[in-house]
Design a protein around this motif. Structure first.
Motif, mmCIF file in Angstrom:
data_model
loop_
_atom_site.group_PDB
_atom_site.id
_atom_site.type_symbol
_atom_site.label_atom_id
_atom_site.label_comp_id
_atom_site.label_asym_id
_atom_site.label_seq_id
_atom_site.Cartn_x
_atom_site.Cartn_y
_atom_site.Cartn_z
ATOM 1 N N ARG A 4 0.915 -1.070 0.053
ATOM 2 C CA ARG A 4 0.301 0.588 -0.046
ATOM 3 C C ARG A 4 0.781 1.378 0.113
ATOM 4 N NH1 ARG A 4 -0.316 2.335 4.473
ATOM 5 N NH2 ARG A 4 0.249 1.390 6.916
ATOM 6 N N PRO A 5 0.591 2.194 -0.635
ATOM 7 C CA PRO A 5 1.416 3.116 -0.947
ATOM 8 C C PRO A 5 1.158 3.950 0.499
ATOM 9 C CG PRO A 5 -1.370 3.859 -2.040
ATOM 10 C CD PRO A 5 -0.727 2.084 -2.107
ATOM 11 N N PRO A 6 2.444 4.484 0.985
ATOM 12 C CA PRO A 6 1.884 5.381 2.173
ATOM 13 C C PRO A 6 0.632 6.445 2.558
ATOM 14 C CG PRO A 6 4.624 6.114 0.771
ATOM 15 C CD PRO A 6 3.530 4.915 0.683
ATOM 16 N N GLY A 7 0.385 6.658 3.073
ATOM 17 C CA GLY A 7 -0.139 7.713 3.242
ATOM 18 C C GLY A 7 -1.550 7.679 3.276
ATOM 19 N N ASP A 8 -2.276 6.346 3.054
ATOM 20 C CA ASP A 8 -2.816 6.066 2.879
ATOM 21 C C ASP A 8 -3.833 5.535 4.237
ATOM 22 O OD1 ASP A 8 -5.878 4.827 1.618
ATOM 23 O OD2 ASP A 8 -4.918 3.209 -0.123
ATOM 24 N N PRO A 9 -4.566 6.580 4.841
ATOM 25 C CA PRO A 9 -4.935 5.530 6.471
ATOM 26 C C PRO A 9 -6.081 4.833 5.802
ATOM 27 C CG PRO A 9 -6.296 7.945 5.409
ATOM 28 C CD PRO A 9 -4.389 7.756 4.534
ATOM 29 N N ALA A 10 -7.169 4.408 5.101
ATOM 30 C CA ALA A 10 -7.959 3.559 5.104
ATOM 31 C C ALA A 10 -7.719 2.430 5.262
ATOM 32 C CB ALA A 10 -8.942 4.350 3.816
ATOM 33 N N ALA A 11 -6.517 2.003 4.421
ATOM 34 C CA ALA A 11 -5.534 0.616 4.007
ATOM 35 C C ALA A 11 -4.593 0.605 4.696
ATOM 36 C CB ALA A 11 -4.968 0.925 2.567
ATOM 37 N N ALA A 12 -4.183 1.161 5.762
ATOM 38 C CA ALA A 12 -3.759 1.688 6.979
ATOM 39 C C ALA A 12 -4.885 0.961 7.797
ATOM 40 C CB ALA A 12 -3.079 2.372 6.826
ATOM 41 N N LEU A 13 -5.551 1.086 8.385
ATOM 42 C CA LEU A 13 -6.563 1.141 9.171
ATOM 43 C C LEU A 13 -7.256 -0.330 8.736
ATOM 44 C CD1 LEU A 13 -8.182 4.381 9.909
ATOM 45 C CD2 LEU A 13 -7.349 2.987 10.915
ATOM 46 N N ARG A 14 -7.033 -0.782 7.700
ATOM 47 C CA ARG A 14 -8.285 -2.176 7.235
ATOM 48 C C ARG A 14 -7.315 -3.454 7.203
ATOM 49 N NH1 ARG A 14 -9.639 0.407 2.897
ATOM 50 N NH2 ARG A 14 -7.567 0.137 1.585
ATOM 51 N N ASP A 15 -5.667 -2.750 6.867
ATOM 52 C CA ASP A 15 -4.497 -3.308 7.314
ATOM 53 C C ASP A 15 -4.223 -3.829 9.151
ATOM 54 O OD1 ASP A 15 -3.838 -3.967 5.021
ATOM 55 O OD2 ASP A 15 -2.050 -2.010 5.393
ATOM 56 N N ALA A 16 -4.177 -2.448 9.890
ATOM 57 C CA ALA A 16 -4.969 -2.980 11.000
ATOM 58 C C ALA A 16 -5.157 -3.941 11.736
ATOM 59 C CB ALA A 16 -4.098 -1.792 11.500
ATOM 60 N N ARG A 17 -6.905 -4.354 11.220
ATOM 61 C CA ARG A 17 -8.210 -4.801 11.837
ATOM 62 C C ARG A 17 -7.707 -5.367 11.170
ATOM 63 N NH1 ARG A 17 -13.066 -3.050 12.759
ATOM 64 N NH2 ARG A 17 -12.776 -1.416 12.072
ATOM 65 N N ALA A 18 -7.032 -6.145 10.506
ATOM 66 C CA ALA A 18 -6.761 -7.452 9.486
ATOM 67 C C ALA A 18 -6.479 -8.311 10.734
ATOM 68 C CB ALA A 18 -6.841 -7.672 8.551
ATOM 69 N N GLY A 19 -5.049 -7.575 11.083
ATOM 70 C CA GLY A 19 -4.541 -7.948 12.080
ATOM 71 C C GLY A 19 -4.551 -8.112 12.924
ATOM 72 N N ALA A 20 -5.380 -6.843 13.951
ATOM 73 C CA ALA A 20 -5.602 -7.471 15.614
ATOM 74 C C ALA A 20 -7.160 -8.368 15.086
ATOM 75 C CB ALA A 20 -6.702 -6.442 15.247
ATOM 76 N N LEU A 21 -7.505 -8.707 13.807
ATOM 77 C CA LEU A 21 -9.008 -9.683 14.155
ATOM 78 C C LEU A 21 -7.876 -10.675 14.055
ATOM 79 C CD1 LEU A 21 -11.340 -8.219 11.587
ATOM 80 C CD2 LEU A 21 -11.944 -8.802 14.082
ATOM 81 N N ARG A 22 -7.022 -11.462 13.102
ATOM 82 C CA ARG A 22 -6.156 -12.546 13.325
ATOM 83 C C ARG A 22 -5.707 -13.272 14.487
ATOM 84 N NH1 ARG A 22 -3.079 -10.837 9.095
ATOM 85 N NH2 ARG A 22 -1.320 -10.232 10.612
ATOM 86 N N ARG A 23 -4.986 -12.145 15.115
ATOM 87 C CA ARG A 23 -3.752 -12.289 16.425
ATOM 88 C C ARG A 23 -5.215 -12.562 17.571
ATOM 89 N NH1 ARG A 23 -1.280 -7.485 14.614
ATOM 90 N NH2 ARG A 23 -2.306 -6.418 16.105
ATOM 91 N N LEU A 24 -6.366 -11.906 17.356
ATOM 92 C CA LEU A 24 -8.118 -12.037 18.196
ATOM 93 C C LEU A 24 -8.216 -13.470 18.185
ATOM 94 C CD1 LEU A 24 -8.911 -11.405 20.897
ATOM 95 C CD2 LEU A 24 -11.236 -10.439 19.099
ATOM 96 N N GLY A 25 -7.720 -14.053 16.286
ATOM 97 C CA GLY A 25 -8.031 -15.515 16.029
ATOM 98 C C GLY A 25 -7.765 -16.199 17.015
ATOM 99 N N GLY A 26 -6.248 -15.850 17.000
ATOM 100 C CA GLY A 26 -5.732 -17.371 17.393
ATOM 101 C C GLY A 26 -5.276 -17.133 19.081
ATOM 102 N N GLY A 62 -5.930 -13.967 28.938
ATOM 103 C CA GLY A 62 -7.564 -12.525 28.975
ATOM 104 C C GLY A 62 -6.818 -11.686 28.721
ATOM 105 N N ALA A 63 -5.839 -11.202 29.389
ATOM 106 C CA ALA A 63 -5.080 -10.072 29.025
ATOM 107 C C ALA A 63 -5.075 -9.581 27.964
ATOM 108 C CB ALA A 63 -3.216 -9.698 29.663
ATOM 109 N N LEU A 64 -4.016 -10.859 26.517
ATOM 110 C CA LEU A 64 -4.218 -10.181 25.178
ATOM 111 C C LEU A 64 -4.996 -10.369 24.904
ATOM 112 C CD1 LEU A 64 -1.313 -13.291 25.099
ATOM 113 C CD2 LEU A 64 -0.575 -10.412 24.748
ATOM 114 N N VAL A 65 -6.327 -11.079 24.655
ATOM 115 C CA VAL A 65 -7.583 -10.861 24.336
ATOM 116 C C VAL A 65 -8.078 -9.514 24.356
ATOM 117 C CG1 VAL A 65 -10.159 -11.719 24.233
ATOM 118 C CG2 VAL A 65 -8.128 -13.177 24.308
ATOM 119 N N ARG A 66 -7.436 -8.542 25.613
ATOM 120 C CA ARG A 66 -8.239 -7.788 26.081
ATOM 121 C C ARG A 66 -8.031 -7.099 24.890
ATOM 122 N NH1 ARG A 66 -8.975 -9.579 31.470
ATOM 123 N NH2 ARG A 66 -6.747 -8.920 31.984
ATOM 124 N N ARG A 67 -6.438 -6.628 25.520
ATOM 125 C CA ARG A 67 -5.633 -6.126 24.267
ATOM 126 C C ARG A 67 -5.458 -5.739 22.778
ATOM 127 N NH1 ARG A 67 0.412 -7.303 23.909
ATOM 128 N NH2 ARG A 67 -0.302 -8.223 22.329
#
Length: 129
Positions: A4-26, A62-67
């Motif tokens: 993704r190009p630098p400065g693309d906030p919508a893409a950065a937030l989508r990437d951040a959400r995908a990462g958080a959901l992946r970690r939460l699923g694990g 539990g702490a990691l899930v809350r984070r």
């Protein structure tokens, strides 16, 4: 981030959400494994040496899930700021947040200077106690 190009906030937030959901699923899988492993046991956390380990692991998970859930809430808030046209503006001083900071931390609410002031104030508050 690659792809993704630098400065693309919508893409950065989508990437951040995908990462958080992946970690939460694990983490959810780990919680399920821990519950299954201790389901048949009659562990007394207070007196069983293994029980203390299970309680500690449960607490850590539990702490990691809350984070991760807190991170998802921060992403939601950043997306709301983006929609409202306030994304990238410091919530403390009102100045723009550097693009480099947003590229690294797309959920940032404050500029580096204000974040530094808040951090130093928190440290000073802990030292006074």
């Amino acid at each position: 981030m690659p792809g993704r190009p630098p400065g693309d906030p919508a893409a950065a937030l989508r990437d951040a959400r995908a990462g958080a959901l992946r970690r939460l699923g694990g983490l959810t899988g780990h919680v399920d494994d821990l519950v299954a492993a201790s389901a048949g046991s009659n562990a007394d956390d207070e007196h069983d040496p293994e029980g203390a380990t299970i309680a500690f692991e449960r607490s850590q998970l539990g702490a990691l899930v809350r984070r991760e859930r807190a991170q998802l809430a921060e992403i939601d808030a950043a997306e709301a700021r983006l929609t409202a046209g306030r994304y990238g503006w410091c919530e403390v001083c009102g100045r723009p947040i550097a693009r480099e900071r947003l590229d690294v931390r797309p959920t940032a609410r404050t500029c580096v200077a204000c974040a530094g002031h808040a951090s130093r104030g928190a440290v000073a508050g802990r030292l006074r106690r």
